[in-house]
Design a protein around this motif. Structure first.
Motif, PDB file in Angstrom:
ATOM      1  N   GLY A 142     -47.960  25.199  50.985  1.00 40.57           N
ATOM      2  CA  GLY A 142     -46.506  25.191  50.917  1.00 40.57           C
ATOM      3  C   GLY A 142     -45.876  23.819  50.871  1.00 40.57           C
ATOM      4  N   LYS A 143     -46.671  22.746  50.747  1.00 41.44           N
ATOM      5  CA  LYS A 143     -46.125  21.399  50.755  1.00 41.44           C
ATOM      6  C   LYS A 143     -46.275  20.754  49.377  1.00 41.44           C
ATOM      7  CE  LYS A 143     -47.391  21.003  55.622  1.00 41.44           C
ATOM      8  NZ  LYS A 143     -48.265  20.340  56.609  1.00 41.44           N
ATOM      9  N   ASN A 144     -45.574  19.664  49.176  1.00 35.41           N
ATOM     10  CA  ASN A 144     -45.680  18.926  47.920  1.00 35.41           C
ATOM     11  C   ASN A 144     -47.075  18.307  47.831  1.00 35.41           C
ATOM     12  OD1 ASN A 144     -45.519  17.105  45.764  1.00 35.41           O
ATOM     13  ND2 ASN A 144     -43.372  16.629  46.173  1.00 35.41           N
ATOM     14  N   LEU A 145     -47.847  18.729  46.830  1.00 34.20           N
ATOM     15  CA  LEU A 145     -49.246  18.326  46.769  1.00 34.20           C
ATOM     16  C   LEU A 145     -49.440  16.856  46.438  1.00 34.20           C
ATOM     17  CD1 LEU A 145     -51.057  21.362  45.133  1.00 34.20           C
ATOM     18  CD2 LEU A 145     -50.648  20.830  47.527  1.00 34.20           C
ATOM     19  N   ARG A 146     -48.392  16.179  45.976  1.00 38.64           N
ATOM     20  CA  ARG A 146     -48.551  14.756  45.674  1.00 38.64           C
ATOM     21  C   ARG A 146     -49.020  13.968  46.891  1.00 38.64           C
ATOM     22  NH1 ARG A 146     -43.228  15.073  43.472  1.00 38.64           N
ATOM     23  NH2 ARG A 146     -43.222  15.653  41.262  1.00 38.64           N
ATOM     24  N   GLY A 147     -48.580  14.368  48.038  1.00 43.06           N
ATOM     25  CA  GLY A 147     -48.953  13.649  49.251  1.00 43.06           C
ATOM     26  C   GLY A 147     -50.253  14.107  49.871  1.00 43.06           C
ATOM     27  N   TYR A 148     -50.968  15.047  49.234  1.00 41.88           N
ATOM     28  CA  TYR A 148     -52.180  15.604  49.830  1.00 41.88           C
ATOM     29  C   TYR A 148     -53.390  15.517  48.912  1.00 41.88           C
ATOM     30  CZ  TYR A 148     -49.040  17.316  53.406  1.00 41.88           C
ATOM     31  OH  TYR A 148     -48.117  17.384  54.419  1.00 41.88           O
ATOM     32  N   LEU A 149     -53.271  14.749  47.818  1.00 43.35           N
ATOM     33  CA  LEU A 149     -54.393  14.562  46.915  1.00 43.35           C
ATOM     34  C   LEU A 149     -55.412  13.610  47.548  1.00 43.35           C
ATOM     35  CD1 LEU A 149     -52.491  14.194  43.519  1.00 43.35           C
ATOM     36  CD2 LEU A 149     -53.642  16.229  44.429  1.00 43.35           C
ATOM     37  N   PRO A 150     -56.682  13.674  47.117  1.00 47.40           N
ATOM     38  CA  PRO A 150     -57.696  12.758  47.654  1.00 47.40           C
ATOM     39  C   PRO A 150     -57.267  11.303  47.537  1.00 47.40           C
ATOM     40  CG  PRO A 150     -58.745  14.497  46.371  1.00 47.40           C
ATOM     41  CD  PRO A 150     -57.271  14.655  46.169  1.00 47.40           C
ATOM     42  N   GLN A 151     -57.596  10.528  48.547  1.00 42.97           N
ATOM     43  CA  GLN A 151     -57.270   9.103  48.593  1.00 42.97           C
ATOM     44  C   GLN A 151     -58.548   8.311  48.883  1.00 42.97           C
ATOM     45  OE1 GLN A 151     -54.069   7.904  48.118  1.00 42.97           O
ATOM     46  NE2 GLN A 151     -53.340  10.000  47.803  1.00 42.97           N
ATOM     47  N   GLY A 152     -58.584   7.046  48.457  1.00 37.88           N
ATOM     48  CA  GLY A 152     -59.719   6.199  48.777  1.00 37.88           C
ATOM     49  C   GLY A 152     -60.416   5.655  47.546  1.00 37.88           C
ATOM     50  N   ARG A 153     -61.564   5.027  47.780  1.00 38.59           N
ATOM     51  CA  ARG A 153     -62.276   4.315  46.732  1.00 38.59           C
ATOM     52  C   ARG A 153     -62.575   5.178  45.507  1.00 38.59           C
ATOM     53  NH1 ARG A 153     -68.313   2.920  48.002  1.00 38.59           N
ATOM     54  NH2 ARG A 153     -68.487   5.056  47.179  1.00 38.59           N
ATOM     55  N   ASP A 154     -63.078   6.372  45.700  1.00 36.92           N
ATOM     56  CA  ASP A 154     -63.507   7.224  44.588  1.00 36.92           C
ATOM     57  C   ASP A 154     -62.509   8.325  44.260  1.00 36.92           C
ATOM     58  OD1 ASP A 154     -65.978   5.840  44.353  1.00 36.92           O
ATOM     59  OD2 ASP A 154     -66.731   6.958  46.093  1.00 36.92           O
ATOM     60  N   ALA A 155     -61.295   8.215  44.790  1.00 34.06           N
ATOM     61  CA  ALA A 155     -60.312   9.291  44.621  1.00 34.06           C
ATOM     62  C   ALA A 155     -59.856   9.434  43.174  1.00 34.06           C
ATOM     63  CB  ALA A 155     -59.110   9.055  45.528  1.00 34.06           C
ATOM     64  N   ALA A 156     -59.655   8.325  42.469  1.00 35.42           N
ATOM     65  CA  ALA A 156     -59.141   8.397  41.095  1.00 35.42           C
ATOM     66  C   ALA A 156     -60.094   9.187  40.197  1.00 35.42           C
ATOM     67  CB  ALA A 156     -58.918   6.988  40.546  1.00 35.42           C
ATOM     68  N   GLY A 157     -61.387   8.868  40.272  1.00 31.57           N
ATOM     69  CA  GLY A 157     -62.359   9.588  39.467  1.00 31.57           C
ATOM     70  C   GLY A 157     -62.453  11.051  39.848  1.00 31.57           C
ATOM     71  N   LEU A 158     -62.374  11.338  41.146  1.00 27.59           N
ATOM     72  CA  LEU A 158     -62.431  12.724  41.606  1.00 27.59           C
ATOM     73  C   LEU A 158     -61.216  13.506  41.119  1.00 27.59           C
ATOM     74  CD1 LEU A 158     -63.807  14.909  43.338  1.00 27.59           C
ATOM     75  CD2 LEU A 158     -62.500  14.044  45.300  1.00 27.59           C
ATOM     76  N   ASN A 159     -60.030  12.906  41.185  1.00 26.61           N
ATOM     77  CA  ASN A 159     -58.820  13.589  40.728  1.00 26.61           C
ATOM     78  C   ASN A 159     -58.873  13.879  39.228  1.00 26.61           C
ATOM     79  OD1 ASN A 159     -57.528  13.745  43.236  1.00 26.61           O
ATOM     80  ND2 ASN A 159     -56.716  11.669  43.058  1.00 26.61           N
ATOM     81  N   ARG A 160     -59.439  12.950  38.440  1.00 28.21           N
ATOM     82  CA  ARG A 160     -59.586  13.204  37.002  1.00 28.21           C
ATOM     83  C   ARG A 160     -60.522  14.384  36.758  1.00 28.21           C
ATOM     84  NH1 ARG A 160     -59.740   7.501  36.666  1.00 28.21           N
ATOM     85  NH2 ARG A 160     -62.027   7.561  36.625  1.00 28.21           N
ATOM     86  N   LEU A 161     -61.606  14.420  37.510  1.00 29.08           N
ATOM     87  CA  LEU A 161     -62.559  15.519  37.357  1.00 29.08           C
ATOM     88  C   LEU A 161     -61.922  16.852  37.724  1.00 29.08           C
ATOM     89  CD1 LEU A 161     -65.425  16.579  36.875  1.00 29.08           C
ATOM     90  CD2 LEU A 161     -65.942  16.018  39.278  1.00 29.08           C
ATOM     91  N   LEU A 162     -61.145  16.895  38.780  1.00 33.22           N
ATOM     92  CA  LEU A 162     -60.489  18.132  39.195  1.00 33.22           C
ATOM     93  C   LEU A 162     -59.499  18.612  38.135  1.00 33.22           C
ATOM     94  CD1 LEU A 162     -59.859  17.334  42.980  1.00 33.22           C
ATOM     95  CD2 LEU A 162     -61.615  18.836  42.007  1.00 33.22           C
ATOM     96  N   THR A 163     -58.819  17.669  37.474  1.00 30.67           N
ATOM     97  CA  THR A 163     -57.908  18.037  36.393  1.00 30.67           C
ATOM     98  C   THR A 163     -58.669  18.647  35.227  1.00 30.67           C
ATOM     99  OG1 THR A 163     -56.368  16.276  37.025  1.00 30.67           O
ATOM    100  CG2 THR A 163     -56.143  17.170  34.810  1.00 30.67           C
ATOM    101  N   GLU A 164     -59.826  18.084  34.896  1.00 36.69           N
ATOM    102  CA  GLU A 164     -60.655  18.644  33.829  1.00 36.69           C
ATOM    103  C   GLU A 164     -61.107  20.066  34.170  1.00 36.69           C
ATOM    104  OE1 GLU A 164     -63.854  15.931  33.342  1.00 36.69           O
ATOM    105  OE2 GLU A 164     -62.567  14.246  32.735  1.00 36.69           O
ATOM    106  N   LEU A 165     -61.464  20.292  35.418  1.00 41.00           N
ATOM    107  CA  LEU A 165     -61.901  21.628  35.839  1.00 41.00           C
ATOM    108  C   LEU A 165     -60.742  22.622  35.783  1.00 41.00           C
ATOM    109  CD1 LEU A 165     -64.243  20.770  38.862  1.00 41.00           C
ATOM    110  CD2 LEU A 165     -64.832  21.109  36.462  1.00 41.00           C
ATOM    111  N   GLN A 166     -59.532  22.163  36.066  1.00 43.05           N
ATOM    112  CA  GLN A 166     -58.369  23.045  35.950  1.00 43.05           C
ATOM    113  C   GLN A 166     -58.209  23.552  34.523  1.00 43.05           C
ATOM    114  OE1 GLN A 166     -54.611  21.729  37.739  1.00 43.05           O
ATOM    115  NE2 GLN A 166     -55.756  20.376  39.095  1.00 43.05           N
ATOM    116  N   MET A 167     -58.455  22.704  33.534  1.00 47.20           N
ATOM    117  CA  MET A 167     -58.326  23.098  32.133  1.00 47.20           C
ATOM    118  C   MET A 167     -59.372  24.157  31.779  1.00 47.20           C
ATOM    119  SD  MET A 167     -57.662  19.283  30.553  1.00 47.20           S
ATOM    120  CE  MET A 167     -57.552  19.868  28.859  1.00 47.20           C
ATOM    121  N   ILE A 168     -60.587  24.016  32.333  1.00 48.06           N
ATOM    122  CA  ILE A 168     -61.633  25.011  32.092  1.00 48.06           C
ATOM    123  C   ILE A 168     -61.268  26.337  32.755  1.00 48.06           C
ATOM    124  CG2 ILE A 168     -64.059  25.567  32.490  1.00 48.06           C
ATOM    125  CD1 ILE A 168     -64.648  22.567  32.391  1.00 48.06           C
TER     126      ILE A 168
END
Length: 335
Positions: free
Chosen positions: A162-188
């Motif tokens: 129920g919250k704005n997900l922008r503030g709850y996405l993965p953070q840290g060293r490998d977060a950018a790559g993980l977030n890109r991968l999750l977006t790709e999986l959403q398309m599948i």
């Protein structure tokens, strides 16, 4: 044998906001009222219910930091997980709010084992290119294994509902790559045959994955400890107990009334019963408070600590309540 127990029900009642629901639901909870009236109450942080339970069992203060959720889940399944990083993964449904995305209530969607396995069979070939794979644990709970170490901070899905997900996405060293991968999986997932059929049946689609609790797969187990028997539906605590050689059972015995509330035990009921206030208060009354009252009346030296919502109730002895104390109201259980 006298009872010595710690019970955690880490959820609150939105149903109690309705006076009608409150009256109907709480009127049936006589054993709960008996327990509350004889207990001392203090406020606790609702976000540290696992720390509250593990501390009461004699585990170290930093035990959950040393054994993250993914590590514990990997240790609790009957499949050997190679060295690398692991995380819990929950299939979820993202819904649109006015100007942002929100995470739907986890209980609003249920997958069958066949549906979950069909999704995994589709996603794993894509993940293999990243040296990752998904392992089936339960229809609504999977394990992500990565051959490479993944360093990021994540949020447990129940804390983001129920919250704005922008503030709850993965953070840290490998977060950018993980977030890109999750977006790709959403398309599948968008046009996956399982989701096509679910939408045709009017069911909520799985349109995203939510990883959380990254940690290393445990190659060596810690020394065994003497722990009370744990009854839980929480995969993190279940794996933690098993890692340390503690006895664990599901809540199935609780729901069918066959659980013996005597001796030392711990209980963590992570997912609340479905339905309105009246329905789940009847479930709690029959499954928890009625047998608890019976056990406490049988042995006058019984001790119980109960954590619900943002309050802890401590019962020590059959005659713990004194008439000059303010008698707590039963709706304080889930305020």
């Amino acid at each position: 044998m006298p009872i010595d127990a710690r019970i955690s029900l880490p959820w609150r009642s939105r149903g109690l906001q309705s006076a009608e629901n409150s009256a109907n639901g709480l009127a049936a909870a006589s054993a709960a009222a008996w327990f509350v009236a004889r207990s001392r109450r203090r406020r606790v942080d609702p976000l540290v219910w696992r720390e509250w339970l593990t501390a009461g069992a004699g585990l170290d203060e930093d035990i959950l930091q040393r054994f993250p959720a993914g590590s514990c889940l990997a240790a609790s399944i009957p499949v050997s997980v190679p060295a690398g990083s692991v995380a819990c993964v929950q299939p979820v449904h993202l819904q649109t709010a006015i100007d942002h995305l929100q995470l739907a209530e986890p209980g609003s969607m249920a997958l069958s084992e066949a549906e979950a396995c069909a999704i995994l069979d589709t996603l794993n070939p894509h993940l293999s290119a990243c040296s990752m794979r998904l392992l089936f644990v339960e229809p609504m709970l999977w394990l992500l294994h990565s051959e490479r170490a993944i360093d990021c901070e994540t949020t447990e899905p129940v804390d983001a509902v129920g919250k704005n997900l922008r503030g709850y996405l993965p953070q840290g060293r490998d977060a950018a790559g993980l977030n890109r991968l999750l977006t790709e999986l959403q398309m599948i997932l968008h046009e996956h045959p399982v989701n096509v059929l679910r939408r045709e049946r009017g069911q909520i689609a799985v349109n995203a994955l939510w990883p959380w609790g990254f940690g290393p797969s445990c190659s060596t187990r810690p020394a065994a400890m003497v722990l009370p028997e744990l009854h839980t539906d929480d995969p993190w605590l279940r794996g933690l107990w098993q890692l340390h050689g503690g006895p664990v059972t599901t809540l199935e015995r609780l729901s069918n009334g066959s659980m013996d509330m005597n001796g030392d035990f711990a209980m963590a009921w992570r997912v609340p019963p479905r339905g309105d206030c009246e329905q789940w208060m009847r479930v709690l009354e029959g499954s928890v408070f009625a047998p608890l009252k019976e056990a406490l009346q049988k042995y006058s030296g019984g001790r119980v600590s109960l954590c619900t919502g943002s309050a802890e109730f401590q019962f020590a002895g059959r005659y713990g309540w004194r008439p000059w104390r303010r008698r707590p109201e039963i709706d304080e259980l889930f305020e």
